[in-house]
Scaffold this motif. Structure first.
Motif, mmCIF file in Angstrom:
data_model
loop_
_atom_site.group_PDB
_atom_site.id
_atom_site.type_symbol
_atom_site.label_atom_id
_atom_site.label_comp_id
_atom_site.label_asym_id
_atom_site.label_seq_id
_atom_site.Cartn_x
_atom_site.Cartn_y
_atom_site.Cartn_z
ATOM 1 N N PHE A 300 0.367 -1.297 -0.110
ATOM 2 C CA PHE A 300 -0.189 0.400 -0.315
ATOM 3 C C PHE A 300 1.137 1.315 -0.047
ATOM 4 O O PHE A 300 1.712 1.557 1.127
ATOM 5 C CB PHE A 300 -1.130 -0.082 1.391
ATOM 6 C CG PHE A 300 -1.794 -0.691 1.144
ATOM 7 C CD1 PHE A 300 -2.942 -0.460 0.344
ATOM 8 C CD2 PHE A 300 -2.151 -2.240 1.978
ATOM 9 C CE1 PHE A 300 -4.115 -1.188 0.342
ATOM 10 C CE2 PHE A 300 -3.001 -3.194 2.101
ATOM 11 C CZ PHE A 300 -4.281 -2.516 0.848
ATOM 12 N N PRO A 301 1.439 1.485 -1.374
ATOM 13 C CA PRO A 301 1.870 2.795 -0.904
ATOM 14 C C PRO A 301 1.270 4.287 -0.541
ATOM 15 O O PRO A 301 2.540 4.598 0.364
ATOM 16 C CB PRO A 301 2.353 3.311 -2.721
ATOM 17 C CG PRO A 301 1.687 2.187 -3.363
ATOM 18 C CD PRO A 301 1.197 1.674 -2.593
ATOM 19 N N VAL A 302 0.527 4.372 -0.010
ATOM 20 C CA VAL A 302 -0.152 5.025 0.258
ATOM 21 C C VAL A 302 0.234 5.706 2.105
ATOM 22 O O VAL A 302 0.490 6.341 2.362
ATOM 23 C CB VAL A 302 -1.563 5.248 0.600
ATOM 24 C CG1 VAL A 302 -2.306 3.653 1.487
ATOM 25 C CG2 VAL A 302 -2.227 6.477 1.407
ATOM 26 N N LEU A 303 0.453 3.940 2.310
ATOM 27 C CA LEU A 303 1.048 4.297 3.536
ATOM 28 C C LEU A 303 2.954 4.958 3.994
ATOM 29 O O LEU A 303 3.530 5.171 5.170
ATOM 30 C CB LEU A 303 1.441 2.613 4.072
ATOM 31 C CG LEU A 303 -0.435 1.970 4.435
ATOM 32 C CD1 LEU A 303 0.051 0.688 4.562
ATOM 33 C CD2 LEU A 303 -0.743 2.873 5.389
ATOM 34 N N ALA A 304 3.918 4.721 3.261
ATOM 35 C CA ALA A 304 4.819 5.427 3.231
ATOM 36 C C ALA A 304 5.407 6.020 3.882
ATOM 37 O O ALA A 304 6.038 6.822 4.326
ATOM 38 C CB ALA A 304 5.635 5.487 1.001
#
Length: 403
Positions: A300-304
């Motif tokens: 989930f790239p949004v969590l980076a």
């Protein structure tokens, strides 16, 4: 002169498994006392994520136990307070490539034959289910039966609903025996008499077994979890990479990690899961935390760029064949075990409690308890010793996951 209290059964352990044993034993009409050296859910339960999973279990006795628990958790959700946070969110297993997806198909076929709902999801449909999922996976499987609870609350509410007498902050120092049979337990504060004692001490169940004069090869398996800042519901299901299934079944003592990501009703995202056998070492593993963060952001790239507010870790009670020990111990009359569930104890707790209640009362069990016999490890060791002593070419080890 005050009399020593007497019960039908004393349960050692106030985690979710002990609470479930108390709940179903009381429902069967037994008088029950629960004793724990710490608070409710002070051990493995309080360090868990609250997983109620069928998706990570291959066809066999553990899956049968999980399916029974799935039904029982649904029933409990109707009677326990909302603080339990039961959420039938479903699980989503993601395959990065076609080879992994093919393996998942075969795995799911076996599960379906046992009664699991497993729906194959194509690459495009994955993004419909989880809009923030990284592009690229070949596909996956949706498991509608997977669910979630808040583990500490689930244990506390289940224990309260049982109506059992509870003694917290009291370590059991002696399992009382007479003529070889169990007669109760003693703490520094009191003596509790009972013809049956249940060992639901989680990772420390081996120590309790030794107090009762027997053995159970329970080992601690450490795991870490990351907790993010509260977010909108960016993760709708329990989502994990396919290699998580292999890690659960692995016998390796080395550090293993695979992304397991899920949102919660309160907002934070929980990120697991790691496994390693390091004894009871409580130190922080920066490598374990780094792996979790990296793998979660890849899924989930949004969590980076999301802040991690805290981490926690605990010890899962590991048995060599990855199956719990549930039921009477014929080596010590009156001793029962309900332990060794590793990372699945929260999910398997109700079925464990139902099996224990049946064993305590002589009722017909809801499923066959044979694979969970506590004495199976000693039997296997004797068989192996006999095979080696006879010079046979074929030796035996502990029973495997699906005996």
């Amino acid at each position: 002169m005050s009399q020593t209290p007497s019960f039908d059964v004393v349960i050692i352990g106030a985690g979710v498994v002990g609470a479930a044993c108390a709940y179903y034993a009381r429902a069967a009409g037994l008088s029950v006392a629960v004793v724990d050296r710490g608070p409710v859910a002070g051990g493995t339960t309080g360090a868990g994520e609250g997983n109620l999973l069928v998706s990570d279990k291959e066809a066999g006795p553990e899956l049968d136990l999980a399916l029974l628990s799935t039904r029982l958790w649904r029933e409990l959700a109707d009677v326990l307070p909302a603080e339990t946070e039961y959420e039938a969110k479903g699980g989503l297993v993601v395959a990065p490539d076609e080879a992994t997806l093919k393996a998942l198909r075969a795995f799911a076929d076996g599960q379906r034959a046992a009664g699991v709902e497993a729906v194959e999801v194509g690459s495009a449909a994955l993004r419909e289910l989880e809009p923030h999922l990284a592009p690229g996976p070949a596909g996956g499987f949706l498991y509608p039966q997977d669910a979630q609870v808040q583990p500490a609350q689930a244990a506390a509410r289940l224990l309260a609903a049982s109506g059992a007498e509870v003694h917290l902050g009291e370590e059991v120092t002696q399992v009382l025996r007479s003529g070889g049979a169990v007669r109760g337990v003693r703490t520094r504060a009191r003596t509790l008499l009972a013809p049956a004692v249940v060992n639901a001490a989680g990772t420390w169940a081996g120590e309790v077994a030794a107090l009762a004069g027997t053995t159970l090869p329970v080992l601690p398996r450490r795991g870490f979890v990351l907790v993010t800042e509260p977010l909108p519901r960016v993760v709708r299901h329990k989502v994990y990479a396919a290699d998580y299934v292999a890690n659960v079944a692995s016998d390796s003592a080395a550090l293993q990690s695979s992304a397991v990501v899920e949102g919660t009703p309160a907002g934070p995202v929980l990120i697991g899961a790691t496994r390693e056998r390091v004894g009871f070492a409580r130190g922080l593993s920066t490598e374990a935390l780094r792996r979790l963060a990296t793998q979660a952001a890849a899924l989930f790239p949004v969590l980076a760029d999301v802040r991690v507010l805290r981490t926690y870790h605990g010890f899962r009670p590991y048995l060599p064949d990855h199956l719990p020990a549930i039921g009477p111990d014929p080596r010590v009359p009156g001793l029962f075990h309900a332990c060794g569930h590793e990372g699945a104890g929260i999910g398997l707790a109700p079925a464990t409690g139902a099996l224990l209640a049946a064993a305590l009362t002589g009722a017909r069990p809801p499923l066959s308890p044979r694979s969970f016999r506590p004495e199976r490890f000693e039997e296997a060791a004797r068989e192996e010793a006999a095979a080696e002593g006879s010079g046979g070419a074929e030796s035996r080890s502990v029973p495997r996951r699906n005996p």
